[in-house]
Scaffold this motif. Structure first.
Motif, PDB file in Angstrom:
ATOM      1  N   ARG A  77       0.786  -1.322   0.026  1.00  0.00           N
ATOM      2  CA  ARG A  77      -0.147   0.011  -0.081  1.00  0.00           C
ATOM      3  C   ARG A  77       0.858   1.079  -0.028  1.00  0.00           C
ATOM      4  N   ALA A  78       1.757   1.062   0.828  1.00  0.00           N
ATOM      5  CA  ALA A  78       2.859   2.270   0.915  1.00  0.00           C
ATOM      6  C   ALA A  78       3.373   2.625  -0.505  1.00  0.00           C
ATOM      7  N   ALA A  79       3.544   1.575  -1.438  1.00  0.00           N
ATOM      8  CA  ALA A  79       4.246   1.926  -2.536  1.00  0.00           C
ATOM      9  C   ALA A  79       3.423   2.465  -3.577  1.00  0.00           C
ATOM     10  N   LEU A  80       1.956   2.586  -3.336  1.00  0.00           N
ATOM     11  CA  LEU A  80       1.045   3.527  -4.115  1.00  0.00           C
ATOM     12  C   LEU A  80       1.310   4.765  -4.002  1.00  0.00           C
ATOM     13  N   LEU A  81       2.189   5.190  -2.854  1.00  0.00           N
ATOM     14  CA  LEU A  81       2.295   6.736  -2.646  1.00  0.00           C
ATOM     15  C   LEU A  81       3.769   7.205  -3.402  1.00  0.00           C
ATOM     16  N   PRO A  82       3.859   8.653  -3.599  1.00  0.00           N
ATOM     17  CA  PRO A  82       5.141   9.114  -3.886  1.00  0.00           C
ATOM     18  C   PRO A  82       6.223   8.661  -2.987  1.00  0.00           C
ATOM     19  N   ALA A  83       7.367   8.657  -3.477  1.00  0.00           N
ATOM     20  CA  ALA A  83       8.707   8.248  -2.831  1.00  0.00           C
ATOM     21  C   ALA A  83       9.511   9.604  -2.680  1.00  0.00           C
ATOM     22  N   VAL A  84       9.791   9.500  -1.496  1.00  0.00           N
ATOM     23  CA  VAL A  84      10.485  11.005  -1.007  1.00  0.00           C
ATOM     24  C   VAL A  84      12.022  10.551  -0.584  1.00  0.00           C
ATOM     25  N   SER A  85      12.832  11.538  -1.129  1.00  0.00           N
ATOM     26  CA  SER A  85      14.161  11.147  -1.136  1.00  0.00           C
ATOM     27  C   SER A  85      14.943  12.337  -0.755  1.00  0.00           C
ATOM     28  N   LEU A  86      15.829  12.337   0.221  1.00  0.00           N
ATOM     29  CA  LEU A  86      16.914  13.381   0.316  1.00  0.00           C
ATOM     30  C   LEU A  86      18.393  13.367  -0.036  1.00  0.00           C
ATOM     31  N   THR A  87      18.993  14.205  -0.505  1.00  0.00           N
ATOM     32  CA  THR A  87      20.429  14.028  -0.988  1.00  0.00           C
ATOM     33  C   THR A  87      20.967  15.175  -0.649  1.00  0.00           C
ATOM     34  N   GLY A  88      22.239  15.075  -0.231  1.00  0.00           N
ATOM     35  CA  GLY A  88      23.317  16.190  -0.151  1.00  0.00           C
ATOM     36  C   GLY A  88      24.796  15.791  -0.172  1.00  0.00           C
ATOM     37  N   ALA A  89      25.560  16.919  -0.668  1.00  0.00           N
ATOM     38  CA  ALA A  89      26.760  16.703  -1.133  1.00  0.00           C
ATOM     39  C   ALA A  89      27.761  17.999  -0.669  1.00  0.00           C
ATOM     40  N   VAL A  90      28.959  17.697  -0.351  1.00  0.00           N
ATOM     41  CA  VAL A  90      30.063  18.528  -0.017  1.00  0.00           C
ATOM     42  C   VAL A  90      31.247  18.179  -0.738  1.00  0.00           C
ATOM     43  N   ARG A  91      31.871  19.205  -1.646  1.00  0.00           N
ATOM     44  CA  ARG A  91      32.775  19.098  -2.217  1.00  0.00           C
ATOM     45  C   ARG A  91      34.013  20.176  -2.077  1.00  0.00           C
ATOM     46  N   LEU A  92      35.318  19.659  -2.150  1.00  0.00           N
ATOM     47  CA  LEU A  92      36.304  20.723  -2.088  1.00  0.00           C
ATOM     48  C   LEU A  92      37.072  20.448  -3.143  1.00  0.00           C
ATOM     49  N   SER A  93      37.519  21.542  -4.025  1.00  0.00           N
ATOM     50  CA  SER A  93      38.445  21.257  -5.121  1.00  0.00           C
ATOM     51  C   SER A  93      39.425  22.363  -5.315  1.00  0.00           C
ATOM     52  N   THR A  94      40.676  22.127  -6.068  1.00  0.00           N
ATOM     53  CA  THR A  94      41.578  23.042  -6.302  1.00  0.00           C
ATOM     54  C   THR A  94      42.306  22.836  -7.404  1.00  0.00           C
ATOM     55  N   ASP A  95      42.979  23.688  -8.035  1.00  0.00           N
ATOM     56  CA  ASP A  95      43.731  23.495  -9.158  1.00  0.00           C
ATOM     57  C   ASP A  95      45.364  23.245  -8.865  1.00  0.00           C
ATOM     58  N   ALA A  96      45.344  22.308  -8.218  1.00  0.00           N
ATOM     59  CA  ALA A  96      46.705  21.795  -7.876  1.00  0.00           C
ATOM     60  C   ALA A  96      46.578  20.253  -7.796  1.00  0.00           C
ATOM     61  N   PHE A  97      47.894  19.852  -8.097  1.00  0.00           N
ATOM     62  CA  PHE A  97      48.116  18.220  -8.077  1.00  0.00           C
ATOM     63  C   PHE A  97      48.475  17.884  -6.817  1.00  0.00           C
ATOM     64  N   LEU A  98      47.793  16.853  -6.288  1.00  0.00           N
ATOM     65  CA  LEU A  98      48.213  16.203  -5.127  1.00  0.00           C
ATOM     66  C   LEU A  98      48.306  17.089  -3.881  1.00  0.00           C
ATOM     67  N   SER A  99      47.257  17.998  -3.865  1.00  0.00           N
ATOM     68  CA  SER A  99      47.089  19.070  -2.883  1.00  0.00           C
ATOM     69  C   SER A  99      45.844  19.673  -2.708  1.00  0.00           C
ATOM     70  N   LEU A 100      45.220  20.088  -1.661  1.00  0.00           N
ATOM     71  CA  LEU A 100      44.144  20.642  -1.454  1.00  0.00           C
ATOM     72  C   LEU A 100      44.060  22.104  -0.609  1.00  0.00           C
ATOM     73  N   SER A 101      45.190  22.725  -0.971  1.00  0.00           N
ATOM     74  CA  SER A 101      45.699  23.810  -0.529  1.00  0.00           C
ATOM     75  C   SER A 101      44.685  25.045  -1.049  1.00  0.00           C
ATOM     76  N   ASP A 102      44.183  25.773  -0.239  1.00  0.00           N
ATOM     77  CA  ASP A 102      43.378  26.887  -0.342  1.00  0.00           C
ATOM     78  C   ASP A 102      42.198  26.345  -1.434  1.00  0.00           C
TER      79      ASP A 102
END
Length: 478
Positions: free
Chosen positions: A298-323
């Motif tokens: 019966r629950a499958a007849l109702l809409p499915a609700v999902s929550l997603t979140g993401a955190v990302r760190l990026s830098t223009d450096a090789f083998l480094s996450l400085s700044d």
């Protein structure tokens, strides 16, 4: 701030999620107040019920079978598999967390320009969570738990059935050994009579037809022995397979068939039978699983609700996450199947139909349980009276044989009268042995029909949620 917002949103949504709480379904079924046949005993059925026969060898065989039988070991693995399914169902209620990271370096060179090189590194963490807004995942976990508990009860049934099979086979082997011993005694008696007839023939008192008739009787008695010995070997082989041992390998165990006690068993009240049989408990748990499956569908007849979140760190450096450059995102998803040809609604109807079928199966199993107990009680009473009559018959047959032998020696009776007296003794011995076995088998069947000492409410692996319960009339808990 993004993470705090996601956390707050999760709390608000989870507070509105439904939980699965199936309502018990009452199924009234009138039960008799007492059994039609009274056992006249007060010995209750214990968990080690086979010890009631006071046969130390039987106790050893049952313990070995419970520890060594391969079929029972397969059933034990079913419990493990059901437990893993339960853990998987519970894991679906938890969020899924994934981590990712990458780093790289690239070099490029255009015609007429200098070689250029650069790099990049990133690290990300994402969380996805299906909100159990309508209780679908909770119902799936409840179904898995009920199935797990039903599997545990199936294992209890398998243990009880194995112990009963070992006891029945052990008694059958001992009875065949005793019948073979009786056949040897009958043969010895026939040979003794043949010696007497032969002496009378040589002295001219008996004719050749009497001698021939007695030789035929002795040959028939000798021919009856090998089949009994063969059947005994076959039952012993079956017994060793039940205990997980190789057949036709060991010496014959000692048989004390005449010393085995037939216990008098208290069957309790008919209403208490519901809580004494693990097979009925297994069906109740499967009814609970079917109720959870309906809620899930019966629950499958109702809409499915999902929550997603993401955190990302990026830098223009090789083998480094400085700044690094940090980014965060959150998404609330809502999905609904607009058209599936009625599959989900058909699934609800199918689950409801299965629950009705399981309810009727429970009712049928309960009726069979009452029949098995009543039949075992009836057979026990019947064979007890028959054994007492046969013992009196055997005493009279032996006395008649002794008197007939004396009269035959004196020439007052012919050989036919002597042979008839011998057959009366032979038949009484065989019948007495068979009825003794019947009494033992009836006791084993009664132990099994009463659940083998299993009781509802014993410590279980896990605590069940609210379940669909069947209460036959007169056995409903207060």
């Amino acid at each position: 701030m993004h993470l705090r917002s996601l956390t707050l949103l999760s709390i608000l949504l989870l507070s509105g999620c439904a939980s699965f709480e199936p309502q018990p379904i009452e199924y009234e079924m009138e039960t008799p107040g007492s059994w039609a046949i009274e056992s006249g005993a007060a010995q209750s059925v214990g968990t080690r019920w086979w010890e009631g026969f006071h046969d130390p060898r039987l106790n050893q065989l049952v313990d070995r079978a419970l520890a060594n039988n391969p079929t029972l070991a397969v059933t034990a693995q079913s419990i493990r598999q059901a437990d893993l399914q339960l853990k998987n169902a519970g894991a679906a209620l938890l969020p899924s967390i994934e981590a990712s990271g990458n780093t790289g370096k690239q070099t490029s060179k255009a015609p007429g320009m200098e070689r250029q090189s650069g790099g990049s590194s990133s690290l990300g963490l994402s969380v996805s969570y299906e909100l159990d807004f309508w209780g679908r995942l909770t119902a799936a976990e409840a179904s898995a738990l009920a199935t797990f508990k039903a599997t545990e009860r199936d294992y209890d049934v398998a243990r009880m059935t194995l112990a009963a099979s070992v006891a029945s086979t052990w008694f059958e082997w001992q009875e065949l050994r005793q019948r073979a011993d009786i056949a040897r005694k009958n043969l010895a008696l026939g040979e003794r009579t043949l010696t007497l007839v032969d002496a009378r023939y040589r002295n001219g008192v008996a004719d050749r037809s009497e001698l021939s008739r007695q030789k035929t009787s002795v040959l028939s008695l000798r021919n009856a022995l090998p089949p009994l010995e063969y059947q005994a070997r076959q039952r012993l082989a079956a017994l060793r397979i039940l205990t997980g041992d190789y057949p036709f390998t060991d010496d014959l165990p000692e048989s004390r068939f005449g010393q085995v006690q037939v216990p008098l068993i208290d069957p309790g009240t008919p209403a208490s039978l519901v809580s004494r049989r693990p097979d009925l408990a297994a069906k109740e748990h499967r009814l609970a699983a079917a109720s959870a499956d309906i809620a899930q569908a019966r629950a499958a007849l109702l809409p499915a609700v999902s929550l997603t979140g993401a955190v990302r760190l990026s830098t223009d450096a090789f083998l480094s996450l400085s700044d690094p450059l940090g980014t965060a995102s959150g998404l609330l998803g809502l999905s609904e199947t607009l058209f599936d040809g009625g599959q989900r609604r058909h699934s609800v109807a199918l689950s409801e139909s299965r629950r009705i079928a399981l309810l009727e199966e429970y009712r049928a199993a309960l009726l069979v349980a009452f029949q098995e107990v009543g039949d075992a009680l009836d057979r026990g009473s019947l064979y007890l009276a028959e054994e007492q009559r046969l013992q009196a018959i055997l005493v009279q047959a032996k006395e008649t044989l002794q008197l007939t032998e004396i009269r035959y020696r004196e020439g007052a009776d012919d050989l036919l009268a002597l042979l008839a007296s011998q057959r009366a003794v032979f038949d009484a011995r065989q019948q007495l042995s068979q009825v003794r076995l019947n009494r033992l088998i009836a006791a084993v069947d009664l132990y099994k029909a009463l659940g083998g000492g299993w009781q509802a409410g014993l410590p279980e692996t896990a605590k069940a949620p609210a379940e669909e319960v069947v209460h036959p009339q007169g056995s409903r808990p207060g």
